[in-house]
Design a protein around this motif. Sequence first.
Motif, PDB file in Angstrom:
ATOM      1  N   ILE A 411      25.189  46.635   1.307  1.00 57.72           N
ATOM      2  CA  ILE A 411      24.499  45.915   2.376  1.00 57.72           C
ATOM      3  C   ILE A 411      25.501  45.409   3.407  1.00 57.72           C
ATOM      4  CG2 ILE A 411      23.219  43.783   2.891  1.00 57.72           C
ATOM      5  CD1 ILE A 411      21.683  44.248   0.276  1.00 57.72           C
ATOM      6  N   GLY A 412      26.652  44.907   2.934  1.00 56.49           N
ATOM      7  CA  GLY A 412      27.677  44.454   3.861  1.00 56.49           C
ATOM      8  C   GLY A 412      28.156  45.577   4.767  1.00 56.49           C
ATOM      9  N   VAL A 413      28.397  46.771   4.199  1.00 53.54           N
ATOM     10  CA  VAL A 413      28.845  47.909   5.004  1.00 53.54           C
ATOM     11  C   VAL A 413      27.761  48.337   5.981  1.00 53.54           C
ATOM     12  CG1 VAL A 413      29.595  50.318   4.914  1.00 53.54           C
ATOM     13  CG2 VAL A 413      30.426  48.695   3.207  1.00 53.54           C
ATOM     14  N   LEU A 414      26.521  48.382   5.533  1.00 54.07           N
ATOM     15  CA  LEU A 414      25.418  48.786   6.406  1.00 54.07           C
ATOM     16  C   LEU A 414      25.251  47.832   7.585  1.00 54.07           C
ATOM     17  CD1 LEU A 414      22.904  49.773   3.604  1.00 54.07           C
ATOM     18  CD2 LEU A 414      23.856  51.343   5.311  1.00 54.07           C
ATOM     19  N   CYS A 415      25.453  46.546   7.342  1.00 59.36           N
ATOM     20  CA  CYS A 415      25.348  45.581   8.437  1.00 59.36           C
ATOM     21  C   CYS A 415      26.529  45.695   9.392  1.00 59.36           C
ATOM     22  CB  CYS A 415      25.239  44.165   7.880  1.00 59.36           C
ATOM     23  SG  CYS A 415      23.669  43.819   7.064  1.00 59.36           S
ATOM     24  N   GLN A 416      27.702  46.048   8.893  1.00 59.81           N
ATOM     25  CA  GLN A 416      28.823  46.313   9.789  1.00 59.81           C
ATOM     26  C   GLN A 416      28.539  47.540  10.642  1.00 59.81           C
ATOM     27  OE1 GLN A 416      32.071  46.641   7.000  1.00 59.81           O
ATOM     28  NE2 GLN A 416      32.649  44.510   7.242  1.00 59.81           N
TER      29      GLN A 416
END
Length: 575
Positions: A411-416
């Motif tokens: 989720i962190g990567v997708l939001c980045q």
Amino acid sequence: MSDIPRRAVVRTAKLAALPLGIAGRATIGAGRRLGGRPAEVVATELQQRTAAQIFRVLGELKGGAMKLGQAMSVFEAALPDEVAAPYRAALTKLQEAAPPLPTAVMHRVLAEELGPDWRTLFAEFGDAPVAAASIGQVHRAVWADGRPVAVKVQYPGAGPALLADLNQLGRAARLFGSIVPGLDIKPLIEELKARVAEELDYRLEAAWQAAFAEAYADDPDIAIPRPIAGADRVIVSEWIDGTPLSTVISTGTTEQRDRAGLLLVRFLYSCPARAGLLHADPHPGNFRLLPDGRLGVLDFGAVNRLPGGLPEPVGRLARQTLAGDAAAVTDGLRAEGFVPPAAEIEAEELLGYLAPMLAPIADAEFTFTRGWLRAEATRIGDWRSTTAQLGRQLNLPPSYLLIHRVTLGAIGVLCQLGSTGHFRAEMEAWQPGFAEPGTPAARAARQANRPGRPLPVLRIREEAGVIEALAGPVVLGPQRPRRGRRRPAAAAGVAAPSATTRTRATTRSKAATKPKPIAEPKPTTGSKPTAGPEPVAKPRPTTRPKPTAGPKPPAGPASTSESVPVPRPDPDGEQ
């Protein structure tokens, strides 16, 4: 720097400087507030400087300190822009690079692992590393048969540094709350410590990587480089070209961001079904967007075995949450151990706590943004809120710990990336229990994760909770005991076990440093091992001894099925 700083006093001094520096800045900040500066401005300034110092020190130390920094870097999107902006570049650097080892030290490791004539294995070898991370650095080379390869070399002293750092950081965990109030890294540190031995064993990583490569052979969306050779501290793999996800995050087009995000989700959801394994380190440095549009996946040091596929309760509880069935969700979470028996939680309040987290799969299409993640982090992280108080009553069962970490990291990567895509469809296709029961999608997901499905053969064994790699096509030769440890006697029909078991040892004998080459064992029916050059020995300059036939290793207990790729399920139920 000749290797990872190993002396405890050196590493401890650097890590101890972090809370001391924070305390000093807090004193300065108090003075500035007394001097008339607005409290909000002073707090933001201190937060920025604290974050910059933390990630600078984590990167300099490599080892466990840098590994924690990499694991935390995926949560950068949850930080306020005014705090994240000054050190976003530092986080990106943690994902992709670290100060390289001197050439002489790197050559020493290669000679110890591949033999003094290691250069004969390569037609070309680049001494300058092209990437460096927490416990190793990568060099570009050309294998003797002309294939471009990546050579990952482990830093000397990585094991002691990893454990020392994580122990020290565990004691200083409170300092990370100065970056994001409410952030608790203790569970993350404990999970990293539990997997240290596996990540240090490059033979085991080669076994994981070989299984992933077989499961995704010729896949139109995912590219896994095959390992060619592996030793305790060196892996040689096929080279793949592509744009690092960190570059896509900073300068990629909308199309690239959407493509990378969708394929990341597809890979993480599909790998338990197709390989019986979960890639457990989803940070941008481990992925590339290839010129042909595929997602290249690197670094298989952190892997979780899921031979039974994705747990069905995850999908079922997500579906019931989105349907608003508070009673079923509460009962299901209690049954799985998420709600402790003594906890008194109202079903409707629990539903209200969980439902916003599932927004990415509530509708057919969703756009991940930093704003959405920050709002969620604030909602569940503010210790004063009733939501956060409810969250503190919940439990995370050990069997779900790594799945939870992978989900949060992704989720962190997708939001980045800021990806937009049909993420609900990916979950329906691969996650048992999520699609409406009786539908083609539900049958397809259940079929993809069914017990007894064909999976790649894992060349590993597990004894007393220790996972080790068996000798096989990716192993150059018998393992050699090195100074400071000894190896247990080999089991019948199996080469000496890998470096997972670390104990004190007698000094290395000459015979141990000059192993006889072994032949590659015959592959199991259906497998497609990558052929490499002959094993390394120390032959005469003009001749190479003919290898003797090696014993066929027994199949590992985790998987004994033939190496047959699993067909991808179709959302409409067709196989």
